[in-house]
Every structure is written in C-alpha cells, then in structure tokens.
Design an enzyme around this catalytic site. Structure first.
Site, short mmCIF file in Angstrom:
data_model
loop_
_atom_site.label_atom_id
_atom_site.label_comp_id
_atom_site.label_asym_id
_atom_site.label_seq_id
_atom_site.Cartn_x
_atom_site.Cartn_y
_atom_site.Cartn_z
CG HIS A 22 -7.76 6.51 -6.23
ND1 HIS A 22 -8.15 5.55 -7.12
CD2 HIS A 22 -6.44 6.76 -6.52
CE1 HIS A 22 -7.14 5.23 -7.91
NE2 HIS A 22 -6.09 5.97 -7.56
CD GLU A 23 -4.02 9.98 -5.29
OE1 GLU A 23 -2.96 9.61 -4.74
OE2 GLU A 23 -4.23 9.87 -6.51
CG HIS A 26 -2.52 4.94 -4.11
ND1 HIS A 26 -2.51 3.68 -4.67
CD2 HIS A 26 -3.14 5.76 -5.00
CE1 HIS A 26 -3.11 3.73 -5.85
NE2 HIS A 26 -3.51 4.97 -6.07
#
Length: 219
Positions: A22-23, A26
């Site tokens: 998820h990170e 980004h």
C-alpha cells in the site's frame, strides 16, 4: 497458545503485503507524477523492512490477532506502515496529481484482495490437497485485511487517502479549508473508533465488497 501460532503464521504474509505494498504504491505513483522523494529515500521497494512500523505493522495487528485467538471474537484487524514521504508541491500538477497518488494505495489493496480471493478459489477447487486448508485460510485472511485497509483508507478524513482524494476533487477554496482538518484527522479517527461509529460505517461497506468478491469468484 496452540491456536495462536497457526493464526499468526496464516496472517503474517497477508498483513505484511497489504500494509507495505500500500505504501510502496504511493511512492511509485508519486515518482511517476514528478516527485522523487520516496525514491530518493529508498521507499519504492517490495522489501517490507523498508516500510515496517514496529507499532503499526507488528504490535497492533499481532495484539489484535492474539486477543482474538485467545478470547474469541472477530475484531477488526488493521494496522499501518511508515508513511511514504510525498512532497505534493513537487508533483507536476499538485492538486490533480494528488488524487492518483492517494488512490494508489487503496487500489493496490483492491488488487491484492482479488489475488487472495483467487488463491482461496484455487484451494476450494482442490479440497483433497494437503495445502488446501492453509491456502484457503490465508486467502480469507488476505481478503479481510485488504478489504479493511481499502475501505478504511477511502474514508474522506485527512490524512487518510480518501481525505486527500477529496482535497484533490474539491474547488480550491473548499479544498484549502477541508485540508486544515488534517492535524485532527487521527484524533477524529480514534473518536469514531471508540464510539463505535467507525465500525457502523465500515462494516456495511466491507460486507458489500465481500459480496462482490463472492459473486465474482463464485464462493
């Protein structure tokens, strides 16, 4: 204790992947739109150790799993990784590009939920295999943690991804005013959690997504 170790073994990989990818997403999308900050700090990587937050990635999910295993119940499993640094002012079009950077994390959780659902489907189609049950349980764990993270992060509360998406979509004046909520975002989230409002909002949305997965994969 006998049930705790298998529970942790089943959940460890899905939780690590869900939080760290998820990170990383980004950072990857931020780099694509012009901000190399995460790349320069070595955060666009699949190496989970670059993203692990001792509390949010290990302690909190582990404690929730331990309590659920020891005392029963189905508490909402969640956690977080070290936030990937994004300098929105370095994006080519900061306001509009912010949407894609913010949406990248939940979108990756969406894709991972599909992947884990496929694993569960494969396990169900081969019930005689010695690996069928572990695969099924890990698939269910992957679907759950990614569903939670996707839905939670899409809530329109800065600094959650949904809050940044809202800032990107709102007219400039409203976006500026709305973004001022960000320093209070985490206390607001905790208040919603402890009053039960957060669960009342998330559970129906999560149930709808589980129905979508069940329909798509024929569970």
């Amino acid at each position: 204790m006998d049930s705790l170790i298998p529970t942790l073994a089943i959940w460890a990989l899905p939780v690590l992947l869900a939080i760290t990818l998820h990170e990383a997403a980004h950072g990857y999308v931020a780099r694509y739109f012009g901000d190399p900050t995460a790349d320069q700090e070595g955060r666009i990587t699949l190496n989970p150790f670059k993203h692990i937050d001792p509390v949010g990635t290990l302690l909190v999910p582990g404690a929730i799993l331990a309590l659920s295993s020891l005392f029963g119940g189905g508490g909402m499993l969640f956690g977080w990784a070290k936030p990937v640094p994004v300098n929105f002012s370095r994006l080519r079009k900061p306001k509009s590009d912010m949407l894609w950077v913010a949406a990248a994390g939940p979108f990756v959780n969406f894709l991972m939920a599909l992947g884990w659902a496929l694993l569960a489907k494969i396990a169900l189609s081969n019930p005689q295999s010695d690996y069928a049950m572990p695969m099924l349980e890990m698939g269910k764990a992957g679907m759950q943690i990614n569903t939670v993270l996707m839905v939670l992060n899409l809530l329109p509360i800065p600094p959650l991804d949904g809050g940044r998406i809202a800032v990107s979509l709102l007219p400039h004046r409203l976006a500026w005013q709305f973004s001022r909520i960000e320093p209070y975002g985490f206390p607001i989230l905790l208040l919603l959690l402890f009053t039960g409002i957060l669960g009342q909002v998330l559970w129906p949305l999560m149930a709808l997504f589980r129905i979508f997965l069940a329909t798509l994969f024929g569970f």
